[in-house]
Design a protein around this motif. Structure first.
Motif, PDB file in Angstrom:
ATOM      1  N   MET A 372      52.119  27.724  70.783  1.00  0.00           N
ATOM      2  CA  MET A 372      52.434  26.578  71.622  1.00  0.00           C
ATOM      3  C   MET A 372      52.350  26.948  73.098  1.00  0.00           C
ATOM      4  SD  MET A 372      53.848  23.717  70.042  1.00  0.00           S
ATOM      5  CE  MET A 372      54.487  23.228  68.478  1.00  0.00           C
ATOM      6  N   LEU A 373      52.281  28.229  73.371  1.00  0.00           N
ATOM      7  CA  LEU A 373      52.226  28.657  74.769  1.00  0.00           C
ATOM      8  C   LEU A 373      50.846  29.189  75.143  1.00  0.00           C
ATOM      9  CD1 LEU A 373      55.669  30.420  75.114  1.00  0.00           C
ATOM     10  CD2 LEU A 373      54.919  28.348  76.284  1.00  0.00           C
ATOM     11  N   SER A 374      49.895  29.051  74.222  1.00  0.00           N
ATOM     12  CA  SER A 374      48.545  29.486  74.536  1.00  0.00           C
ATOM     13  C   SER A 374      47.979  28.587  75.622  1.00  0.00           C
ATOM     14  CB  SER A 374      47.671  29.412  73.295  1.00  0.00           C
ATOM     15  OG  SER A 374      47.580  28.071  72.893  1.00  0.00           O
ATOM     16  N   ARG A 375      46.914  29.056  76.236  1.00  0.00           N
ATOM     17  CA  ARG A 375      46.388  28.274  77.338  1.00  0.00           C
ATOM     18  C   ARG A 375      45.916  26.894  76.871  1.00  0.00           C
ATOM     19  NH1 ARG A 375      42.361  30.500  81.901  1.00  0.00           N
ATOM     20  NH2 ARG A 375      43.981  32.079  82.050  1.00  0.00           N
ATOM     21  N   GLU A 376      45.351  26.849  75.670  1.00  0.00           N
ATOM     22  CA  GLU A 376      44.860  25.541  75.217  1.00  0.00           C
ATOM     23  C   GLU A 376      46.011  24.566  74.995  1.00  0.00           C
ATOM     24  OE1 GLU A 376      44.081  28.458  74.017  1.00  0.00           O
ATOM     25  OE2 GLU A 376      43.924  28.540  71.847  1.00  0.00           O
ATOM     26  N   ALA A 377      47.141  25.089  74.530  1.00  0.00           N
ATOM     27  CA  ALA A 377      48.296  24.207  74.346  1.00  0.00           C
ATOM     28  C   ALA A 377      48.784  23.693  75.698  1.00  0.00           C
ATOM     29  CB  ALA A 377      49.411  24.939  73.620  1.00  0.00           C
ATOM     30  N   LEU A 378      48.790  24.581  76.695  1.00  0.00           N
ATOM     31  CA  LEU A 378      49.230  24.166  78.024  1.00  0.00           C
ATOM     32  C   LEU A 378      48.246  23.172  78.643  1.00  0.00           C
ATOM     33  CD1 LEU A 378      50.568  27.555  79.439  1.00  0.00           C
ATOM     34  CD2 LEU A 378      51.844  25.666  78.453  1.00  0.00           C
ATOM     35  N   PHE A 379      46.956  23.376  78.373  1.00  0.00           N
ATOM     36  CA  PHE A 379      45.959  22.416  78.861  1.00  0.00           C
ATOM     37  C   PHE A 379      46.190  21.047  78.232  1.00  0.00           C
ATOM     38  CE2 PHE A 379      42.031  24.556  80.809  1.00  0.00           C
ATOM     39  CZ  PHE A 379      42.838  25.400  81.542  1.00  0.00           C
ATOM     40  N   LEU A 380      46.591  21.063  76.969  1.00  0.00           N
ATOM     41  CA  LEU A 380      46.865  19.788  76.306  1.00  0.00           C
ATOM     42  C   LEU A 380      48.041  19.084  76.963  1.00  0.00           C
ATOM     43  CD1 LEU A 380      46.388  20.283  72.499  1.00  0.00           C
ATOM     44  CD2 LEU A 380      45.329  18.594  73.981  1.00  0.00           C
ATOM     45  N   LEU A 381      49.023  19.871  77.322  1.00  0.00           N
ATOM     46  CA  LEU A 381      50.186  19.321  78.005  1.00  0.00           C
ATOM     47  C   LEU A 381      49.748  18.745  79.347  1.00  0.00           C
ATOM     48  CD1 LEU A 381      52.964  19.309  76.917  1.00  0.00           C
ATOM     49  CD2 LEU A 381      53.517  21.323  78.254  1.00  0.00           C
ATOM     50  N   ASN A 382      48.871  19.454  80.018  1.00  0.00           N
ATOM     51  CA  ASN A 382      48.314  18.973  81.285  1.00  0.00           C
ATOM     52  C   ASN A 382      47.626  17.620  81.060  1.00  0.00           C
ATOM     53  OD1 ASN A 382      45.382  18.715  81.860  1.00  0.00           O
ATOM     54  ND2 ASN A 382      45.695  20.108  83.568  1.00  0.00           N
ATOM     55  N   ASN A 383      46.876  17.526  79.964  1.00  0.00           N
ATOM     56  CA  ASN A 383      46.207  16.262  79.650  1.00  0.00           C
ATOM     57  C   ASN A 383      47.212  15.140  79.407  1.00  0.00           C
ATOM     58  OD1 ASN A 383      42.955  16.295  78.345  1.00  0.00           O
ATOM     59  ND2 ASN A 383      43.815  17.871  79.634  1.00  0.00           N
ATOM     60  N   LEU A 384      48.285  15.484  78.703  1.00  0.00           N
ATOM     61  CA  LEU A 384      49.311  14.475  78.440  1.00  0.00           C
ATOM     62  C   LEU A 384      49.877  13.957  79.765  1.00  0.00           C
ATOM     63  CD1 LEU A 384      51.274  13.021  76.440  1.00  0.00           C
ATOM     64  CD2 LEU A 384      52.835  14.913  76.865  1.00  0.00           C
ATOM     65  N   LEU A 385      50.099  14.881  80.701  1.00  0.00           N
ATOM     66  CA  LEU A 385      50.679  14.467  81.976  1.00  0.00           C
ATOM     67  C   LEU A 385      49.704  13.605  82.778  1.00  0.00           C
ATOM     68  CD1 LEU A 385      52.459  17.803  82.870  1.00  0.00           C
ATOM     69  CD2 LEU A 385      53.555  15.625  82.373  1.00  0.00           C
ATOM     70  N   PHE A 386      48.438  13.995  82.808  1.00  0.00           N
ATOM     71  CA  PHE A 386      47.459  13.157  83.517  1.00  0.00           C
ATOM     72  C   PHE A 386      47.377  11.769  82.887  1.00  0.00           C
ATOM     73  CE2 PHE A 386      45.590  17.062  85.425  1.00  0.00           C
ATOM     74  CZ  PHE A 386      45.579  16.611  86.736  1.00  0.00           C
ATOM     75  N   MET A 387      47.414  11.744  81.557  1.00  0.00           N
ATOM     76  CA  MET A 387      47.359  10.450  80.876  1.00  0.00           C
ATOM     77  C   MET A 387      48.612   9.628  81.188  1.00  0.00           C
ATOM     78  SD  MET A 387      44.558  10.022  79.336  1.00  0.00           S
ATOM     79  CE  MET A 387      43.834  10.934  80.649  1.00  0.00           C
ATOM     80  N   SER A 388      49.731  10.309  81.336  1.00  0.00           N
ATOM     81  CA  SER A 388      50.968   9.594  81.648  1.00  0.00           C
ATOM     82  C   SER A 388      50.874   8.955  83.028  1.00  0.00           C
ATOM     83  CB  SER A 388      52.156  10.544  81.608  1.00  0.00           C
ATOM     84  OG  SER A 388      52.231  11.159  80.354  1.00  0.00           O
ATOM     85  N   VAL A 389      50.343   9.700  83.989  1.00  0.00           N
ATOM     86  CA  VAL A 389      50.163   9.118  85.324  1.00  0.00           C
ATOM     87  C   VAL A 389      49.222   7.917  85.220  1.00  0.00           C
ATOM     88  CG1 VAL A 389      49.418   9.529  87.695  1.00  0.00           C
ATOM     89  CG2 VAL A 389      50.532  11.349  86.429  1.00  0.00           C
ATOM     90  N   LEU A 390      48.183   8.077  84.394  1.00  0.00           N
ATOM     91  CA  LEU A 390      47.239   6.973  84.214  1.00  0.00           C
ATOM     92  C   LEU A 390      47.944   5.742  83.652  1.00  0.00           C
ATOM     93  CD1 LEU A 390      44.236   5.984  84.137  1.00  0.00           C
ATOM     94  CD2 LEU A 390      44.226   6.675  81.753  1.00  0.00           C
ATOM     95  N   VAL A 391      48.794   5.952  82.643  1.00  0.00           N
ATOM     96  CA  VAL A 391      49.509   4.821  82.036  1.00  0.00           C
ATOM     97  C   VAL A 391      50.340   4.100  83.094  1.00  0.00           C
ATOM     98  CG1 VAL A 391      51.397   4.240  80.461  1.00  0.00           C
ATOM     99  CG2 VAL A 391      49.560   5.740  79.697  1.00  0.00           C
ATOM    100  N   VAL A 392      51.051   4.878  83.907  1.00  0.00           N
ATOM    101  CA  VAL A 392      51.874   4.275  84.965  1.00  0.00           C
ATOM    102  C   VAL A 392      50.996   3.456  85.907  1.00  0.00           C
ATOM    103  CG1 VAL A 392      53.288   4.796  86.982  1.00  0.00           C
ATOM    104  CG2 VAL A 392      53.657   6.054  84.867  1.00  0.00           C
ATOM    105  N   CYS A 393      49.880   4.054  86.336  1.00  0.00           N
ATOM    106  CA  CYS A 393      49.006   3.379  87.297  1.00  0.00           C
ATOM    107  C   CYS A 393      48.398   2.119  86.698  1.00  0.00           C
ATOM    108  CB  CYS A 393      47.879   4.315  87.729  1.00  0.00           C
ATOM    109  SG  CYS A 393      48.448   5.645  88.776  1.00  0.00           S
ATOM    110  N   PHE A 394      47.883   2.260  85.491  1.00  0.00           N
ATOM    111  CA  PHE A 394      47.196   1.124  84.876  1.00  0.00           C
ATOM    112  C   PHE A 394      48.171  -0.026  84.655  1.00  0.00           C
ATOM    113  CE2 PHE A 394      45.373  -1.218  81.272  1.00  0.00           C
ATOM    114  CZ  PHE A 394      44.105  -1.456  81.782  1.00  0.00           C
TER     115      PHE A 394
END
Lengths: 699, 172
Positions: A372-394
């Motif tokens: 869960m702490l591998s880089r790919e897992a952290l990148f996924l978390l990054n994606n979740l956060l970007f998508m969350s900002v998108l949801v707020v904006c949209f």
């Protein structure tokens, strides 16, 4: 004659684009390379055609052909030639032509590449780009025609539509009618005459349009079933350049707002700004998550979703930035192109998602995640956060429409909403930016991460304590400063560690080692430079968001206003006309104020108010004294016209905001490093070999 | 980024009409006699900052340069000098011009959606991600056909860094 010509050429390019779509599909179905080649050539033909039409439009703009409605709306005799040329994208009809022109240029560039290893993609890339192109050309040809003209009947009466609006048409609407030529045009909105605004739309459009290319390859991959990461490798640089242009377009827009809108800020969470920001969010998420697919063969579905979303948001953004129709249901219903745009976005989105679902089983991940702490897992978390900002904006952009439709009540969703909702998300993103570079692909544990980060974390903590002692007691600011410092230290430590290692291994001096290190893995270190630049920008944003102070007051000559240690003394006011060919074009009212800090004279500032006679618009130009510590931003709000004794000033002190602009320059540098073409071919052997292995196994 | 020339022309006409109406109104209407000291511009702006005029879209009232908005700010000043509180003044504007003068939708009825939906979607997204990560971190059964279930070789860039790491360890 010219208007008919320009329109005719546009019509022809529309037909050629449609032909290109048809021929490409026909060619695939009948396995005819000759027909596919014909589709490719048709695509190549659209570029000179649209260029010709655009050249005609520019000729009309530059030579004051005010019988053409678009020329009348965006230019006037007093405008200099360069502004008349750039007025091309100053209105909706022209910017649609501009968009089409850019797309045909990019699509042509793509079809000109060598297709040896990817022949199966070619027809589908043509189909996707040509459909998009045909849609935009169709808008221009049938709805937003930049060549339509004003007409008068035999008696010299202007011809109007039933609703009383002036009728515009390329061709004679009634027998005997002649074109009506106004003496002068309305002129470009003075706000748009700023150099930042001249470059900002093309930058944004370059970003928008270049994202069409990765999308086209993604769809080609889905249709052909070639679901490895070839499409990603082929479009990696496109995506990076697209992202660069989009990012820079956003920054330029912010700088323009800061310089000419006169509200002391650079970003107002306006729907138009958000419309340009949303594809940036998905684009940024995409840039990160494609790396997981390249390195680990995971997230194939998700990358498709991201590129499809980005495309949809690009079209949505193009539409919104030019029409502003989301402001009300009425404006949307009245706009001829609004429903068409929504239909196009809907159809392409549903088609793309259907294709994705169809290919779903073939896009399965090739490996598992180990931690869960591998880089790919952290990148996924990054994606979740970007998508969350998108949801707020949209949701924030769309909600006023929903509210109006449902209850008839108009509401405003303004900055407080966005700031509250996105601030924690951005903070979390910063935290990830701090730890992700330290985690390894495949596997990381709390232990390994902790060992890698503790020095940087300690240094960041120390800096935060110092800031607490000498700069601010604001908790939110301190948390943000800690995160910024953490990211900066971690990233610089990465540079330091790797450079020192290389220095020892290769026996090079430090700077050679650093340069070669960056040169060897440009994407990684270009990315790190981008992270650093983002943190510098964050410092600027934090400064203006949290520490901005303002005051307003009316003072007589010799009197002064105080703000945050500064004293601003009103010295004089001047007012004059700037004539162009004997006619006053702009009226300047300029105040001179002296600036003091702690009793020390620092210089003079000249806040101004410009009044444009042709468009009857005011523009407030700040007097700005910019340092690394803060900006003193003085606006002339009002004055007594007769005595010139009293004038009202609004003064902002914007701490640290300069770091925003410094950061954006570094950002530019980072992206160029990351996106610079490699001398030797891409590092593809991993994948190619695997394919080859699979093939030989199949044999 | 804020302005689009053609889209705004209609808006400009609207605003001119409104400005005209305000100027006309100010000729016939004399403000009530000020009861306290004249409020400062900063006091006025503190309230104006939180309000939006219905015509100049997305521009807060404190920075809007139009004549109409200047009149509105004067109205705030008058009300302040009459002793009204910030909340009362905001309510006055909402009563007269609708909820859209506020920077955020009031927390009533349907408007709750604007505050509740994004966190709900984000939580669902986080849950899906968590589930997916859990599923992925369990060993995958070799997928049919590919015959490859071993981890992919790590790309050369990371080899390079790994080499550096080893180099570093040796030197320590």
């Amino acid at each position: 004659m010219l208007a008919e010509f320009g329109y005719g050429v546009l019509m022809v390019s529309f037909i050629v684009a449609l032909y290109s779509v048809g021929a490409a599909i026909f060619g695939v179905r009948n396995k005819s390379d000759a027909v596919i080649e014909s589709a490719r050539r048709a695509m190549l033909l659209t570029f000179p055609l649209i260029s010709l039409s655009a050249a005609t439009l520019i000729y009309l703009l530059v030579n004051n052909h005010y019988e053409v409605a678009f020329v009348y709306e965006v230019t006037s005799r007093s405008m200099p030639t360069y502004l008349k040329v750039t007025a091309w994208w100053g209105g909706q009809a022209g910017s649609l032509v501009f968009w089409s022109w850019l797309l045909s240029a990019f699509a042509s560039a793509v079809t000109l590449r060598k297709w040896d290893r990817d022949r199966e993609f070619l027809p589908w890339v043509i189909v996707v780009t040509a459909i998009t192109l045909a849609f935009f050309l169709g808008m221009v040809v049938f709805y937003e025609n930049p060549f339509a003209r004003y007409w008068q009947d035999i008696n010299g009466q202007l011809i109007t539509r039933i609703d009383g609006q002036l009728l515009t048409s390329v061709f004679t609407p009634v027998i005997g009618a002649t074109t009506f030529i106004p003496d002068d045009g309305q002129g470009l909105n003075p706000l748009l005459r700023h150099p930042g605004m001249v470059i900002h739309p093309p930058m944004l459009y370059l970003g928008f349009v270049s994202f069409v290319i990765p999308y086209a390859f993604a769809i080609a991959a889905l249709v052909t079933g070639r679901t490895d990461d070839r499409w990603i490798r082929l479009t990696r640089r496109w995506s990076l350049w697209a992202w660069l242009f989009l990012s820079f377009g956003l920054v330029l827009g912010g700088r323009w707002a800061y310089d000419v809108l006169g509200w002391g800020g650079y970003w107002g969470w306006d729907p138009v700004e958000i419309a340009a920001f949303m594809p940036w969010l998905t684009g940024t998420a995409f840039l990160h998550s494609v790396m997981i697919q390249e390195k680990r063969g995971l997230l194939k579905h998700w990358n498709m979703v991201l590129v499809i979303l980005t495309y949809a948001l690009v079209i949505f953004g193009t539409f919104l930035t030019r029409s502003g129709v989301l402001s009300s249901v009425h404006a949307f219903a009245q706009s001829a192109i609004g429903p068409l745009f929504f239909a196009f976005i809907g159809i392409t989105f549903i088609t793309s998602i259907s294709l994705l679902i169809w290919r779903w089983p073939e896009l399965r991940g090739e490996t598992e995640m180990k931690s869960m702490l591998s880089r790919e897992a952290l990148f996924l978390l990054n994606n979740l956060l970007f998508m969350s900002v998108l949801v707020v904006c949209f949701w924030g952009v769309i909600f006023p429409l929903i509210s109006e439709l449902a209850t008839g009540a108009k509401v405003t969703v303004g900055p407080p909403f966005y700031e509250r909702a996105t601030a924690p998300l951005f903070a979390a993103l910063m935290f990830l930016m701090g730890i992700a570079p330290l985690s390894a692909w495949g596997h990381s544990t709390l232990n390994t991460l902790g060992r890698a980060i503790w020095k940087s974390a300690l240094a960041a903590l120390f800096l935060t304590v110092v800031l607490f002692a000498v700069y601010t007691k604001n908790l939110i600011a301190l948390i943000a400063f800690f995160l910024i410092a953490l990211v900066l230290f971690v990233t610089m430590q990465e540079f330091w560690r790797a450079t020192r290692a290389r220095q020892r291994a290769q026996d090079e001096n430090f700077f050679t080692a650093l340069a070669r290190l960056i040169g060897r893995s440009r994407r990684r270190y270009g990315g790190y430079i981008i992270h650093i630049s983002m943190m510098l920008m964050a410092i600027g944003i934090l400064g203006i968001e949290i520490f901005q102070t303002e005051t307003q007051g009316t003072v007589a000559v010799g009197e002064s206003l105080d703000i945050s240690g500064y004293t601003v003394e009103y010295k004089e006011l001047a007012n004059w006309d700037v004539p162009v060919r004997g006619n006053p074009q702009v009226n300047y009212t300029r105040a001179a104020v002296s600036i003091f800090k702690g009793g020390v004279y620092l210089g003079e500032l000249y806040p101004r108010k410009d009044y444009y006679y042709d468009s009857q618009q005011n523009m407030t130009i700040p007097g700005n004294r910019s340092t690394l510590r803060d900006d003193l931003y003085v606006l002339l709000v009002d004055w007594q016209p007769i005595s010139a004794n009293g004038a009202t000033f609004k003064i902002y002190v914007n701490p640290l905001v300069n770091w925003l602009w410094i950061g954006s320059l570094l950002f530019l540098f980072g992206v160029i490093i990351a996106a610079w073409p490699d001398k030797d071919p891409e590092q593809e052997p991993v994948r190619v070999n695997k394919r080859a292995r699979q093939m030989s196994a199949a044999d | 980024m804020k302005a689009s020339s053609t889209g705004k022309s209609l808006q400009i006409t609207n605003y001119l009409l409104l400005a005209f109406a305000f100027v006309f109104a100010s000729l016939v209407y004399q403000p009530a006699f000020a009861q306290g000291p004249t409020p400062t511009d900063d006091e006025v702006n503190a309230i104006a900052k939180q309000l939006y005029c219905p015509v100049c879209e997305n521009t807060p009232l404190d920075v809007c340069p139009t004549e109409a908005c200047r009149q509105w700010r004067e109205l705030i000043r008058t009300q302040l000098s009459e002793g009204r509180t910030e909340a009362e003044i905001k309510q006055y504007f909402v009563d007269n011009y609708g909820a859209r003068v506020l920077a955020e939708p009031p927390r009533t009825g349907l408007n709750w959606l604007v505050y509740l939906l994004p966190p709900a979607i984000i939580l669902v997204g986080a849950y899906i991600l968590f589930r997916a990560l859990r599923a992925w971190t369990k060993p995958v059964v070799a997928s049919a056909g590919s015959g490859e279930s071993e981890a992919k070789p790590v790309a050369p860039q990371d080899d390079y860094v790994a080499r550096l790491e080893e180099e570093l360890k040796k030197r320590k």
